[in-house]
Write an enzyme that holds these catalytic residues in place. Structure first.
Site, PDB file in Angstrom:
ATOM      1  N   GLY A  18       3.006   5.178   4.190  1.00  0.00           N
ATOM      2  CA  GLY A  18       4.252   4.508   3.830  1.00  0.00           C
ATOM      3  C   GLY A  18       5.026   4.042   5.047  1.00  0.00           C
ATOM      4  N   HIS A  71       5.050   7.737  -3.420  1.00  0.00           N
ATOM      5  CA  HIS A  71       3.639   8.146  -3.312  1.00  0.00           C
ATOM      6  C   HIS A  71       2.785   7.374  -4.324  1.00  0.00           C
ATOM      7  CE1 HIS A  71       5.795  11.955  -1.966  1.00  0.00           C
ATOM      8  NE2 HIS A  71       4.986  11.746  -0.950  1.00  0.00           N
TER       9      HIS A  71
END
Ligand code: AMP
Length: 283
Positions: free
Chosen positions: A148, A38
């Protein structure tokens, strides 16, 4: 500028109103339990945007199993500190009732892109993801949103949603962050005990085997998949849910490898389900 933490839609809109003129707003949607994966999305947003917003919301709509939702980690204090260190301006951490004051009657439905892989094994999951992401897009109205590659099918679906619904923002993918032994960082890794943690890199190794076979010129998808799956140790704690070669854009399985494909897999390690993927390019 100190980190601002807001819990309501009105507050997030008010805190961004004054910042819209000073440059791009970047959004990093997350479910919290933040880790270096993250952080890499947040840092990328920090490098490209005047204002960085991180949303932390464990979205009930995308969970197909009640036990998974119940045990999903929610370490808000640690998350806020990672956000601050990675350069976040605003954290939007709403309660479920703020996002869903009543069960939604109008939601996003994803078609073919959600048909295989995780979509086949987690009914309704990607409709739930697409619905909450669209809501976050309309709440925050970012110029760029960061996702992602770890969740490659999700990324393909969000891209398709942005194209199909003409959403006025850019989607930027960020490479998967891994442990030294190849295991992709995931909030669910913390459910693994020591023995399971030692077994967990089997998924990445299998996908790496597929990548190697494709790079060596293997063209029959079935053979590549079988060879990759065979690298997973026979252990009662490991259960391969799927291992597929798919088109990187449509996420439809391929029979022949004629261009780049994504090798994607889901592996149960004990009671924890891990997913991963790698891009495979033929010679
Ligand atoms: P999540 O909190 O699991 O919903 O993930 C939030 C965002 O972080 C998604 O866009 C994920 O794809 C991304 N992400 C999760 N794990 C990683 C990782 N290991 N490397 C890069 N991005 C990741």
């Amino acid at each position: 500028m100190p980190l601002r933490v807001v819990e309501t839609i009105d507050e997030v809109r008010a805190s961004l109103a004054a910042r819209r003129d000073s440059g791009a707003i970047g959004l990093v949607p997350t479910m919290g339990a933040l880790h270096a994966g993250h952080a890499s999305l947040i840092e990328r947003a920090r490098a490209e945007c005047a204002t960085v917003v991180v949303s932390i919301f464990v979205n009930p709509l995308q969970f197909d199993r009640a036990d998974d939702l119940a045990r999903y980690p929610r370490p808000l204090r640690a998350d806020l500190s990672l956000c601050e260190q990675s350069g976040t301006d605003v954290v939007f951490a709403p309660a479920p009732e703020e996002i869903y004051p009543e069960p939604p009657d109008v939601t996003v439905h994803v078609g073919e892109t959600a048909k295989h892989l995780c979509g086949a094994f987690r009914p309704g999951h990607f409709d739930g993801v697409a619905t909450v992401v669209l809501k976050l897009f309309t709440i925050v109205q970012p110029d760029i949103a960061y996702f992602g590659e770890k969740d490659a099918q999700q990324l393909a679906i969000i891209r398709r949603m942005v194209a199909d619904l003409n959403l006025p923002l850019k989607i930027t993918p960020v490479a998967t962050v891994r442990e030294a032994d190849g295991l992709a960082l995931s909030s669910r890794n913390q459910h693994l005990n020591a023995a399971e943690r030692a077994l967990a890199p089997a998924l990445f190794r299998a996908l790496a085997a597929a990548k190697e076979a494709v790079a060596a010129g293997a063209g029959d998808a079935e053979t590549v998949k079988r060879g990759a799956a065979a690298t997973i140790p026979a252990d009662e704690r490991l259960r391969l849910e799927y291992l597929e070669l798919v088109d990187p854009r449509t996420f439809q399985p391929v029979q022949r490898v004629t261009g780049a494909v994504v090798a994607a897999g889901a592996l149960w390690v004990g009671t924890t389900r891990l997913i991963d993927n790698v891009l495979c390019t033929p010679p």
